[in-house]
Design a protein around this motif. Structure first.
Motif, short mmCIF file in Angstrom:
data_model
loop_
_atom_site.label_atom_id
_atom_site.label_comp_id
_atom_site.label_asym_id
_atom_site.label_seq_id
_atom_site.Cartn_x
_atom_site.Cartn_y
_atom_site.Cartn_z
N ALA A 265 -7.36 -12.98 61.56
CA ALA A 265 -8.59 -13.47 62.19
C ALA A 265 -8.31 -14.04 63.58
N ILE A 266 -7.24 -14.79 63.72
CA ILE A 266 -6.93 -15.39 65.02
C ILE A 266 -6.45 -14.33 66.01
N MET A 267 -5.69 -13.37 65.54
CA MET A 267 -5.26 -12.28 66.42
C MET A 267 -6.49 -11.53 66.94
N GLU A 268 -7.46 -11.29 66.09
CA GLU A 268 -8.68 -10.59 66.52
C GLU A 268 -9.49 -11.46 67.48
N GLU A 269 -9.57 -12.75 67.20
CA GLU A 269 -10.27 -13.67 68.10
C GLU A 269 -9.62 -13.66 69.49
N ALA A 270 -8.30 -13.68 69.53
CA ALA A 270 -7.58 -13.65 70.80
C ALA A 270 -7.84 -12.32 71.53
N ARG A 271 -7.80 -11.21 70.80
CA ARG A 271 -8.07 -9.90 71.41
C ARG A 271 -9.47 -9.87 72.02
N ARG A 272 -10.47 -10.35 71.29
CA ARG A 272 -11.84 -10.39 71.80
C ARG A 272 -11.97 -11.28 73.03
N ALA A 273 -11.14 -12.32 73.09
CA ALA A 273 -11.17 -13.25 74.22
C ALA A 273 -10.50 -12.67 75.46
N GLY A 274 -9.79 -11.56 75.29
CA GLY A 274 -9.13 -10.93 76.43
C GLY A 274 -7.61 -10.94 76.38
N ALA A 275 -7.05 -11.40 75.28
CA ALA A 275 -5.59 -11.41 75.14
C ALA A 275 -5.06 -9.99 75.03
N ILE A 276 -3.82 -9.83 75.41
CA ILE A 276 -3.10 -8.58 75.19
C ILE A 276 -2.33 -8.74 73.89
N ILE A 277 -2.58 -7.86 72.94
CA ILE A 277 -1.83 -7.90 71.69
C ILE A 277 -0.48 -7.22 71.95
N VAL A 278 0.56 -8.03 71.95
CA VAL A 278 1.90 -7.54 72.23
C VAL A 278 2.50 -6.89 71.00
N LYS A 279 2.31 -7.54 69.85
CA LYS A 279 2.82 -7.03 68.59
C LYS A 279 1.80 -7.39 67.51
N PRO A 280 1.13 -6.39 66.94
CA PRO A 280 0.14 -6.68 65.90
C PRO A 280 0.76 -7.42 64.72
N ALA A 281 -0.07 -8.13 63.99
CA ALA A 281 0.41 -8.87 62.83
C ALA A 281 1.08 -7.91 61.84
N HIS A 282 2.18 -8.37 61.26
CA HIS A 282 3.00 -7.53 60.40
C HIS A 282 3.81 -8.41 59.45
N ASP A 283 4.32 -7.81 58.39
CA ASP A 283 5.25 -8.52 57.52
C ASP A 283 6.54 -8.74 58.29
N THR A 284 7.10 -9.94 58.18
CA THR A 284 8.31 -10.28 58.93
C THR A 284 9.55 -10.16 58.04
N PHE A 285 10.71 -10.12 58.68
CA PHE A 285 11.98 -10.03 57.94
C PHE A 285 12.24 -11.29 57.12
N TRP A 286 11.62 -12.41 57.49
CA TRP A 286 11.87 -13.67 56.80
C TRP A 286 10.83 -13.97 55.71
#
Length: 140
Positions: free
Chosen positions: A92-113
């Protein structure tokens, strides 16, 4: 020195644009631009959780005040982390940032940790990580 940070200042190229991104796009509360009566004084403050404040200050003013030369910014010098309580909140926050004009550098994903995280950049290239860590309990 006590292990405490009370203010994080981001140097920005366009104070009005950055104000709109954080206030209007991400919904952070502020009184807007203050200090315009002073040369190199225009700044924006946002009050964050736990007494921490985020400041937006023109990069030229930060260079002037510190006495350092204005230099080319680098997105990999610093990352700001926003930890949340769930995977869905990351999305939700990644989408909010995208709508606000942010550049998505790396979409949300499962992490190694074992968590879930993504990265975005604000209009000035500042890098933010939005993460859910299943091992952390967040304060209310």
């Amino acid at each position: 020195m006590l292990p405490r940070i009370s203010l994080v200042t981001l140097g920005v190229d366009d104070l009005e644009r950055s104000l709109r991104f954080y206030r209007d796009g991400l919904g952070l509360k502020t009184d807007g631009i203050v200090g315009t009566e002073f040369e190199h004084g225009a700044v924006v403050f946002f009050e964050l959780h736990g007494g921490l404040r985020l400041a937006l200050w023109p990069r030229a003013s930060l260079a002037h005040d510190s006495g350092l030369p204005l230099a080319k910014p680098s997105a990999t010098e610093l990352s700001l982390g926003h930890n949340v309580a769930s995977r869905s909140e990351v999305d939700a926050i990644m989408e909010e940032a995208r709508r606000a004009g942010a550049i998505i550098v790396k979409p949300a994903h499962d992490t190694f940790w074992g968590g879930y995280a993504g990265y975005f950049q604000d209009p000035d290239g500042h890098l933010w990580e939005v993460a859910w860590n299943p091992a952390w309990t967040l304060p209310e």
